[in-house]
Design a protein around this motif. Sequence first.
Motif, PDB file in Angstrom:
ATOM      1  N   LEU A 149      -0.768   2.225   3.310  1.00  0.00           N
ATOM      2  CA  LEU A 149      -0.473   3.731   2.794  1.00  0.00           C
ATOM      3  C   LEU A 149       0.885   3.482   2.059  1.00  0.00           C
ATOM      4  CD1 LEU A 149      -2.685   4.707   4.768  1.00  0.00           C
ATOM      5  CD2 LEU A 149      -1.133   6.596   4.813  1.00  0.00           C
ATOM      6  N   TRP A 188      -5.388  10.288  12.927  1.00  0.00           N
ATOM      7  CA  TRP A 188      -4.926   9.138  12.535  1.00  0.00           C
ATOM      8  C   TRP A 188      -5.246   8.206  13.869  1.00  0.00           C
ATOM      9  CZ3 TRP A 188       1.006   8.010  11.315  1.00  0.00           C
ATOM     10  CH2 TRP A 188       1.124   6.730  10.891  1.00  0.00           C
ATOM     11  N   ARG A 239      -2.610   1.945   7.394  1.00  0.00           N
ATOM     12  CA  ARG A 239      -3.614   1.565   6.896  1.00  0.00           C
ATOM     13  C   ARG A 239      -4.702   2.449   6.606  1.00  0.00           C
ATOM     14  NH1 ARG A 239      -3.568  -4.157   6.924  1.00  0.00           N
ATOM     15  NH2 ARG A 239      -5.832  -4.195   6.114  1.00  0.00           N
ATOM     16  N   TRP A 240      -5.344   2.423   5.455  1.00  0.00           N
ATOM     17  CA  TRP A 240      -6.243   3.460   5.000  1.00  0.00           C
ATOM     18  C   TRP A 240      -7.318   3.676   5.906  1.00  0.00           C
ATOM     19  CZ3 TRP A 240      -4.743   7.417   2.305  1.00  0.00           C
ATOM     20  CH2 TRP A 240      -3.955   7.357   1.459  1.00  0.00           C
ATOM     21  N   ASP A 241      -7.949   2.508   6.617  1.00  0.00           N
ATOM     22  CA  ASP A 241      -9.027   2.482   7.329  1.00  0.00           C
ATOM     23  C   ASP A 241      -8.729   2.961   8.855  1.00  0.00           C
ATOM     24  OD1 ASP A 241      -7.553   0.472   8.874  1.00  0.00           O
ATOM     25  OD2 ASP A 241      -9.104  -1.055   8.117  1.00  0.00           O
ATOM     26  N   HIS A 289      -3.100   9.105  -1.280  1.00  0.00           N
ATOM     27  CA  HIS A 289      -4.218   8.540  -1.865  1.00  0.00           C
ATOM     28  C   HIS A 289      -4.112   8.805  -3.415  1.00  0.00           C
ATOM     29  CE1 HIS A 289      -8.386   8.238  -2.507  1.00  0.00           C
ATOM     30  NE2 HIS A 289      -8.465   7.430  -1.538  1.00  0.00           N
ATOM     31  N   ARG A 321      -2.533   5.879  -4.582  1.00  0.00           N
ATOM     32  CA  ARG A 321      -2.860   4.555  -4.166  1.00  0.00           C
ATOM     33  C   ARG A 321      -3.222   3.339  -4.996  1.00  0.00           C
ATOM     34  NH1 ARG A 321      -8.483   3.739  -0.219  1.00  0.00           N
ATOM     35  NH2 ARG A 321      -7.896   1.514   0.358  1.00  0.00           N
ATOM     36  N   VAL A 346      -1.413  12.893   3.086  1.00  0.00           N
ATOM     37  CA  VAL A 346      -2.220  11.608   2.980  1.00  0.00           C
ATOM     38  C   VAL A 346      -2.864  11.850   1.672  1.00  0.00           C
ATOM     39  CG1 VAL A 346      -4.293  10.782   4.033  1.00  0.00           C
ATOM     40  CG2 VAL A 346      -2.390  11.552   5.483  1.00  0.00           C
ATOM     41  N   ARG A 347      -3.217  12.872   1.278  1.00  0.00           N
ATOM     42  CA  ARG A 347      -3.955  13.199  -0.059  1.00  0.00           C
ATOM     43  C   ARG A 347      -3.057  12.702  -1.060  1.00  0.00           C
ATOM     44  NH1 ARG A 347      -5.671  17.983   3.009  1.00  0.00           N
ATOM     45  NH2 ARG A 347      -7.957  17.839   3.543  1.00  0.00           N
TER      46      ARG A 347
END
Length: 249
Positions: free
Chosen positions: A146, A108, A97-99, A137, A140, A133-134
């Motif tokens: 993710l 992470w 999850r993004w959070d 995003h 997204r 990850v970028r």
Amino acid sequence: MEARGALDIAKRSLQTCGQVFRYAVAHGVIERNPAADVKPGDALKPRKKDHYARLETKELPELLRKIEAYQGSPWTRLALKLMALTFVRTGELIGARWDEFDVEAAEWRIPAERMKMRTPHVVPLSAQALDVVRSLHELRNRSPLLFPGERDHEKPMSNNTILAALKRMGYAGRMTGHGFRGVASTILHEAGFDHAHIELQLAHMERDEVSAAYNFATYLPQRRKMMQWYADHLDALRQGAKVLPFKAA
């Protein structure tokens, strides 16, 4: 519990019994702790180790190149890249999850409820993992995940997605998502990294409730260096470049 195959629960229940008896001894209810005479290995059947299909390390460069050139879903390609770089379990990856991500800290942090050992886990993110990850995003949507499912973005992608992609690349029966963990363990051990650092990063070490809150960040500086070395090593393998040996500080 053992009869129905819940070996982890059986083991934890035996440990809980010991805690109850220790409390009773401490408060004068009983004179001795009978559970202290029984170790889990004495009373419970050993867990059968799962042998997941995995490639030999010499086959890894070709797989890394195929992942880089994968023409399927971009989420699947990036999932494979992040799995190779972080060697987390498949369920931990697809449920990301993004959070849970702190890009500034390059970490992470997977909460306890999503981990097999039910304790929090920190994955130091290499520069290469941060790039993945970028990239995710940029793709997204409104999902907190993710790797959202193709139809329902509130649910993660299927755990068969990784296997299907590996099959499409020609690795059916030869490699699994879990196989990235075994390959990483072999490479890191052969490179001379500390066994405890590797095991902790693989989240193999069992931790009780008292120590779990402290241990999940143990050896974090060393693990951060190890994860960056491993990412650089994978880059070198993929590019056919000279692989630099690990030099302990």
